[in-house]
Write an enzyme that holds these catalytic residues in place. Structure first.
Site, mmCIF file in Angstrom:
data_model
loop_
_atom_site.group_PDB
_atom_site.id
_atom_site.type_symbol
_atom_site.label_atom_id
_atom_site.label_comp_id
_atom_site.label_asym_id
_atom_site.label_seq_id
_atom_site.Cartn_x
_atom_site.Cartn_y
_atom_site.Cartn_z
ATOM 1 N N GLU A 19 -3.544 3.975 25.334
ATOM 2 C CA GLU A 19 -3.397 4.989 24.137
ATOM 3 C C GLU A 19 -4.435 4.292 23.045
ATOM 4 O OE1 GLU A 19 0.745 3.533 23.961
ATOM 5 O OE2 GLU A 19 0.943 4.921 25.730
ATOM 6 N N ASN A 32 5.635 -3.974 27.024
ATOM 7 C CA ASN A 32 4.813 -3.448 25.918
ATOM 8 C C ASN A 32 5.720 -2.646 24.900
ATOM 9 O OD1 ASN A 32 2.822 -2.200 24.014
ATOM 10 N ND2 ASN A 32 1.858 -0.969 25.623
ATOM 11 N N HIS A 88 -5.800 -0.853 25.988
ATOM 12 C CA HIS A 88 -4.526 -0.177 26.354
ATOM 13 C C HIS A 88 -4.860 1.309 26.215
ATOM 14 C CE1 HIS A 88 -0.742 2.060 26.590
ATOM 15 N NE2 HIS A 88 -0.319 0.897 27.251
ATOM 16 N N SER A 124 4.932 4.186 34.167
ATOM 17 C CA SER A 124 6.287 4.321 34.449
ATOM 18 C C SER A 124 7.206 3.540 35.241
ATOM 19 C CB SER A 124 6.428 5.890 34.964
ATOM 20 O OG SER A 124 5.864 6.644 33.913
ATOM 21 N N GLU A 170 -3.336 0.673 34.737
ATOM 22 C CA GLU A 170 -2.466 1.539 34.236
ATOM 23 C C GLU A 170 -3.032 3.255 34.500
ATOM 24 O OE1 GLU A 170 0.491 -0.044 31.335
ATOM 25 O OE2 GLU A 170 -1.375 0.144 30.413
ATOM 26 N N LYS A 204 5.039 -0.787 22.135
ATOM 27 C CA LYS A 204 4.229 -0.102 21.379
ATOM 28 C C LYS A 204 4.902 0.128 19.958
ATOM 29 C CE LYS A 204 3.427 2.209 26.053
ATOM 30 N NZ LYS A 204 3.243 3.449 26.526
ATOM 31 N N GLY A 230 4.159 6.923 30.704
ATOM 32 C CA GLY A 230 5.232 7.622 29.822
ATOM 33 C C GLY A 230 5.261 8.975 30.106
HETATM 34 P P1 PGA Z 1 5.398 3.361 30.409
HETATM 35 O O1 PGA Z 1 4.102 2.755 29.712
HETATM 36 O O2 PGA Z 1 6.135 2.285 31.245
HETATM 37 O O3 PGA Z 1 6.499 3.772 29.312
HETATM 38 O O4 PGA Z 1 4.971 4.329 31.350
HETATM 39 C C1 PGA Z 1 3.307 1.827 30.358
HETATM 40 C C2 PGA Z 1 2.325 1.262 29.317
HETATM 41 O O5 PGA Z 1 1.909 1.935 28.638
HETATM 42 O O6 PGA Z 1 1.966 -0.157 29.013
#
Ligand code: PGA
Length: 244
Positions: A94, A8, A92, A202, A162, A10, A168
């Protein structure tokens, strides 16, 4: 089951950077031991599809539930499909926590994706305070329950677990944490059948193999570590070796 390795991006990698990514992306295992999926930003989707040199599927990071209309700034599932997407990330964290997307909206988007023939990858996950309060199961059951009805009869879909506190942050769930949460998700899906449940939060080359070896973990959804072609290739290789 072939492990799914999804990146992803983003709001990273415009069309030029998407082309540069694929000119350098050379995973050692291209033998079908993993299924690669990319979620570029909408504006980079065409460039990514045109420049990919490995078998991969492409999706969008979000859709609107209406097929068309006065919805400035939004993309419909039908348009995403026409532009070459075959999957859509929905809900997601976010989207839920920065843009205030609700369970009801997630459900409408799942229905829209399915109607347009996009494979929904629906994201669920608990906040740190919910986990600390012992509410993991309740939260996951509520989130899955909100969209499960829209998946009845849908041939293909996935769920991504997640944990919000691991996205992140560099904090990763342990393989045991992931197995526990994936078991809850699988139970909540119940009669919908055995869809892949991915872990996200992560994921890196060093932890991907152990995570996909945990029970009920069918792949990974990778954010930050999917932006670098060498790092993402190492994640794909780790998942391929763990799955074989
Ligand atoms: P990340 O994000 O691997 O940077 O923690 C995962 C995601 O948001 O799908």
């Amino acid at each position: 089951m072939v492990k799914v390795v999804a990146g992803n991006w983003k709001m990273h990698h415009g069309p030029d950077a998407a082309g540069r990514f694929f000119s350098r992306f050379r995973p050692e295992e291209e033998d079908g031991s993993v299924r690669l999926v990319f979620f570029p930003p909408d504006l980079s989707l065409g460039a990514a599809i045109a420049s990919a040199r490995v078998p991969a599927d492409f999706g969008v990071q979000n859709i609107h539930w209406e097929p068309a209309g006065a919805r400035t700034g939004e993309t419909s599932a039908e348009m995403a499909r026409e532009a070459g997407a075959t999957l859509a990330l929905i809900g997601h964290s976010e989207r839920r926590h920065i843009f205030g997307e609700t369970d009801a909206e997630v459900d409408r988007k799942v229905g829209a994706a399915a109607r347009a023939g996009l494979v929904p990858i629906v994201c669920v996950g608990e906040l740190l305070e919910e986990r600390r309060a012992g509410r993991l199961e309740e939260v996951l059951r509520r989130q899955v329950g909100a969209f499960a009805g829209s998946l009845a009869g849908v041939a293909e879909f996935m769920v991504a677990y997640e944990p919000v506190w691991a996205i992140g942050t560099g904090e990763t769930a342990t393989p045991d944490d992931a197995a526990e949460a994936h078991g809850i998700v699988r139970n909540a899906l119940g009669a919908l059948g055995r869809a892949p449940v991915l872990y996200g939060g992560s994921v890196k080359p060093g932890n991907a193999g152990a995570l996909v070896s945990a029970p009920d973990v069918d792949g990974v959804l990778v954010g930050g570590a999917s932006l670098d072609p060498d790092v993402f290739a190492r994640i794909a290789e780790a998942c391929g070796s763990a799955g074989s």
